[in-house]
Design an enzyme around this catalytic site. Structure first.
Site, PDB file in Angstrom:
ATOM      1  N   ASP A  24       0.796  -1.246   0.000  1.00  0.00           N
ATOM      2  CA  ASP A  24       0.000   0.000   0.000  1.00  0.00           C
ATOM      3  C   ASP A  24       0.821   1.284   0.000  1.00  0.00           C
ATOM      4  O   ASP A  24       0.437   2.272   0.657  1.00  0.00           O
ATOM      5  CB  ASP A  24      -0.961   0.009   1.201  1.00  0.00           C
ATOM      6  CG  ASP A  24      -1.966  -1.128   1.168  1.00  0.00           C
ATOM      7  OD1 ASP A  24      -1.915  -1.942   0.223  1.00  0.00           O
ATOM      8  OD2 ASP A  24      -2.784  -1.218   2.094  1.00  0.00           O
ATOM      9  N   LYS A 129      -6.707  -4.945  -3.139  1.00  0.00           N
ATOM     10  CA  LYS A 129      -7.354  -5.544  -1.976  1.00  0.00           C
ATOM     11  C   LYS A 129      -8.362  -4.566  -1.373  1.00  0.00           C
ATOM     12  O   LYS A 129      -8.066  -3.375  -1.230  1.00  0.00           O
ATOM     13  CB  LYS A 129      -6.304  -5.966  -0.934  1.00  0.00           C
ATOM     14  CG  LYS A 129      -5.476  -4.830  -0.362  1.00  0.00           C
ATOM     15  CD  LYS A 129      -4.378  -5.410   0.517  1.00  0.00           C
ATOM     16  CE  LYS A 129      -3.555  -4.355   1.211  1.00  0.00           C
ATOM     17  NZ  LYS A 129      -4.254  -3.527   2.168  1.00  0.00           N
ATOM     18  N   CYS A 162      -2.268  -2.413   7.739  1.00  0.00           N
ATOM     19  CA  CYS A 162      -2.234  -3.367   6.623  1.00  0.00           C
ATOM     20  C   CYS A 162      -1.013  -4.272   6.642  1.00  0.00           C
ATOM     21  O   CYS A 162      -1.072  -5.435   6.213  1.00  0.00           O
ATOM     22  CB  CYS A 162      -2.345  -2.617   5.307  1.00  0.00           C
ATOM     23  SG  CYS A 162      -3.969  -1.848   5.112  1.00  0.00           S
TER      24      CYS A 162
HETATM   25  C1  C5J Z   1      -3.063   0.669   5.464  1.00  0.00           C
HETATM   26  C2  C5J Z   1      -4.816   1.906   6.486  1.00  0.00           C
HETATM   27  N1  C5J Z   1      -2.499   0.458   4.280  1.00  0.00           N
HETATM   28  N2  C5J Z   1      -4.017   2.414   7.426  1.00  0.00           N
HETATM   29  N3  C5J Z   1      -4.309   1.187   5.473  1.00  0.00           N
HETATM   30  O1  C5J Z   1      -2.467   0.441   6.498  1.00  0.00           O
HETATM   31  O2  C5J Z   1      -6.007   2.096   6.531  1.00  0.00           O
END
Ligand code: C5J
Length: 225
Positions: A24, A129, A162
């Site tokens: 991400d 995702k 995540c």
């Molecule tokens: C991730 C989030 N990528 N913090 N998403 O950690 O919502």
């Protein structure tokens, strides 16, 4: 096997059966004007790890080892976004709302893209995702099985959301996971520290952690031998 100095003890990395998963590193989380900032977070902490993640990706590419990227987001109709996820809290921007980088966390919008410095190559796997974990409602397990992967080196953001969710999902599926300490970050330094500690507690109950330099030295030494 390549022995990587790690905590709580050395990580045995099998070349050919190890993939890098970069989680991400999207504009919506890392850049000003995105979803992360709309939740009240300072994105500078996340921007600071981009060079380290780039080095890690370069290391894997130099060895010809798989690099897999993930992106959190939803289809434009938000059919894969639970109402609870969209409606919780009082952010200045909700998922699907128009923001400075297009609709927040919607696939195909500018903010959903991976930051340009870490852009996937055309032959690298990109996993979209809808949740925090990279295995939930995705093709990741099938891709790893197809590639014969048993070990995952993990990087990206955010450490306690995540990244940790993915590492726990992977651990439960039998993957041996190494989290690269300076190639992951959180908006909250105390959450990052706690996550690293809980991953490697109890004899590596979720996996290992190591600094990037330790991995680079171990892989470089093995390549030179
Ligand atoms: C991730 C989030 N990528 N913090 N998403 O950690 O919502």
């Amino acid at each position: 096997m390549i022995a990587v100095p790690a905590s709580p003890f050395p990580y045995a990395l099998p070349p050919g059966r190890t993939a890098l998963v970069v989680i991400d590193m999207q504009r919506d989380f890392v850049e000003p004007g995105g979803f992360g900032e709309s939740l009240g977070n300072d994105v500078a902490r996340l921007q600071a790890i981009v060079p380290a993640v780039a080095r890690l990706i370069a290391l894997f590419r130099s060895q010809g080892w798989p690099v897999i990227h993930t992106r959190e987001g939803h289809d434009p109709a938000l059919s894969d976004c639970p109402r609870s996820k969209r409606e919780r809290g009082s952010p200045s921007l909700r998922i699907g709302d128009p923001g400075p980088m297009g609709r927040v966390l919607v696939r195909g919008e500018p903010g959903h893209a991976i930051v340009p410095e870490l852009a996937p190559l055309s032959d690298e796997i990109v996993i979209d995702k809808p949740g925090k974990g990279s295995f939930y409602a995705t093709t990741l397990a099938g891709e790893l099985a197809r590639l014969g992967i048993t070990h995952l080196v993990i990087a990206g953001v955010t450490t306690e959301v995540c990244v940790q969710t993915t590492m726990r999902e992977a651990n439960d599926r039998g993957f041996e996971c190494l989290l690269v300490e300076d190639a992951t970050e959180s908006y909250f330094p105390e959450f990052k520290a706690a996550t690293l500690a809980m991953i490697r507690a109890q004899g590596g109950i979720v996996g290992w952690t190591a600094p990037l330099a330790a991995l680079e030295t171990a892989v470089g030494g093995a390549a030179a031998a």
